[in-house]
Scaffold this active site. Structure first.
Site, mmCIF file in Angstrom:
data_model
loop_
_atom_site.group_PDB
_atom_site.id
_atom_site.type_symbol
_atom_site.label_atom_id
_atom_site.label_comp_id
_atom_site.label_asym_id
_atom_site.label_seq_id
_atom_site.Cartn_x
_atom_site.Cartn_y
_atom_site.Cartn_z
ATOM 1 N N CYS A 151 52.163 42.214 81.247
ATOM 2 C CA CYS A 151 52.763 42.742 82.468
ATOM 3 C C CYS A 151 53.724 41.730 83.084
ATOM 4 O O CYS A 151 53.299 40.804 83.786
ATOM 5 C CB CYS A 151 51.668 43.108 83.465
ATOM 6 N N CYS B 40 53.674 41.491 86.876
ATOM 7 C CA CYS B 40 52.558 40.737 87.457
ATOM 8 C C CYS B 40 52.730 39.240 87.225
ATOM 9 O O CYS B 40 52.443 38.445 88.116
ATOM 10 C CB CYS B 40 51.228 41.143 86.820
ATOM 11 N N ASP B 41 53.167 38.842 86.030
ATOM 12 C CA ASP B 41 53.096 37.434 85.646
ATOM 13 C C ASP B 41 54.445 36.756 85.436
ATOM 14 O O ASP B 41 54.489 35.538 85.216
ATOM 15 C CB ASP B 41 52.272 37.307 84.347
#
Ligand code: FAD
Ligand code: NAP
Length: 321
Positions: free
Chosen positions: A136, A139-140
């Site tokens: 992701c 997200c990261d």
């Protein structure tokens, strides 16, 4: 343990589940929706959504899902933040046990449990998950500012992940096992025009390597799918974007599924192999897998559940309003 009964029980809080809930609630069926471990579904891990009709400007995936939840609750959906761990589709009403210990029963059941990210299946993946390996970028990606990252895959997700990462990483290498993407042309055009992204064609990742303690990904061992030649690529991060698996483990042995585990529905309907059980969204769709198609089949599921209940004399049918 508390038992919660409804005429229409919906599993999943992605576009399919919420749309089914909106239609069932507006048909006075007072549905229960059990949200699962990813409230809002897959769109909560993306940013811009540009292809959901009704919005001229790009909208944010998490915002869209908040709106769907608010709309579903506004018209009378009973929302439960629980995850189903066991189902019994032989009993009537259908029964689903939540992680909380509560029991959810439904005269009809709409399964909208979606899909989840697929990993490469390498033993070294487990070692580096959260330590350089992710599925992701939204997200990261932040953790790889000014660093070198790679993305694996050749579909829309992989190309979008690469484009997103190019906004923060110093260099993005997109690794694909073939010499052709399956991503949409418009996304490919953006990818090829981005000077921070390069593509490695006909390559598979065979191993992730790096430091052990604390774990830190440093390089990828690659293999050319045409020549068999081995090579290495130095990276700080790897994003796997190779597709998804349907969340159908719960229903194995109780519903007809295809070889990849997608729930089989009668063509043109959301009807499964068990009368009264309907499936909507990515859990039964490996072809389109879009928010709007998931929402569309969610609508179909609710209308079919309403008709099923009417046919079986349990509730007066209320047409879609
Ligand atoms: P999902 O969104 O997968 O939701 C499944 C739901 O089921 C979740 O709420 C989960 O918690 C729940 N669940 C699972 N197991 C259980 C259980 N045991 N008990 C209870 N609940 C359970 N599509 C577009 O149209 N436009 C885009 O721009 C777009 N971008 C995307 C970007 C990314 C990174 C990804 C991964 C996908 C994107 N898609 C996009 C595809 C889109 O997100 C999906 O097609 C859509 O979300 C599918 O909806 P769904 O309702 O079927 O399931
Ligand atoms: P996908 O379309 O199934 O593509 C998966 C890609 O990963 C393919 O290119 C595949 O290669 C590759 N792959 C699969 N297994 C692999 C492995 N073990 N090793 C290396 N490569 C592997 O999946 P997706 O890109 O996640 O998209 C899923 C759905 O969501 C699609 O319907 C897509 O349209 C939709 N989506 C839409 C948007 C958007 O509209 N903006 C954004 C994201 C996703 P091959 O090509 O060789 O098979």
């Amino acid at each position: 343990m508390t038992t919660h009964h409804s005429k229409v029980l919906i599993l999943g809080s992605g576009p399919a589940g919420f749309t089914a809930a909106i239609y069932a609630a507006r048909a006075n069926l007072s549905p229960i929706l059990v949200a699962g471990m990813q409230p809002g579904g897959q769109l909560t891990i993306t940013t811009d959504v540009e292809n959901y009709p009704g919005f001229a400007a790009a909208i944010q995936g998490p915002w869209l899902m908040e709106q769907m939840q608010a709309q579903a609750e506004h018209v009378g959906t009973r929302f439960f933040a629980d995850t189903i761990v066991a189902v019994d589709l032989k009993a009537r009403p259908f029964s689903c046990t939540g992680d909380s210990g509560d029991l959810y029963t439904g005269d009809t059941l709409i399964i909208a449990t979606g899909a989840q990210a697929r990993w490469l299946g390498l033993p070294s993946e487990q070692k580096f998950q959260g330590f350089g390996l992710s599925a992701c970028a939204t997200c990261d990606g932040f953790f790889f500012r000014d660093k070198e990252v790679a993305v694996v895959g050749g579909g829309n997700s992989a190309v979008e992940e690469a484009l997103f990462l190019a906004n923060m990483a110093s260099k993005v290498t997109l690794i694909h096992r073939r010499d052709k993407f399956r991503a949409e042309k418009i996304l490919q055009d953006r990818l090829f025009a981005n000077p921070r992204i390069r593509v490695l064609w006909n390559q598979v990742v065979e191993e992730l390597a790096g430091e052990a303690n604390p774990p830190s990904l440093k390089k990828l061992k690659l293999r050319d799918t045409k020549t068999g030649a081995a090579s290495e690529l130095a990276v700080d991060g790897l994003f796997v974007a190779i597709g998804h698996d349907p969340n159908t483990g719960l229903f194995k042995g109780q519903l007809a599924m295809d070889a990849e585990g997608y729930i089989v529905t009668k063509p043109g309907t959301t009807q499964t192999s068990v009368p009264g059980v309907f499936a909507a969204g990515d859990v039964q769709d490996k072809v389109f897998r879009q928010a709007v198609t998931a929402a569309g089949t969610g609508c179909m599921g609710a209308l079919e559940a309403d008709r099923y209940l009417a046919h079986h004399g349990q509730v007066a049918s209320v047409a879609a309003q």
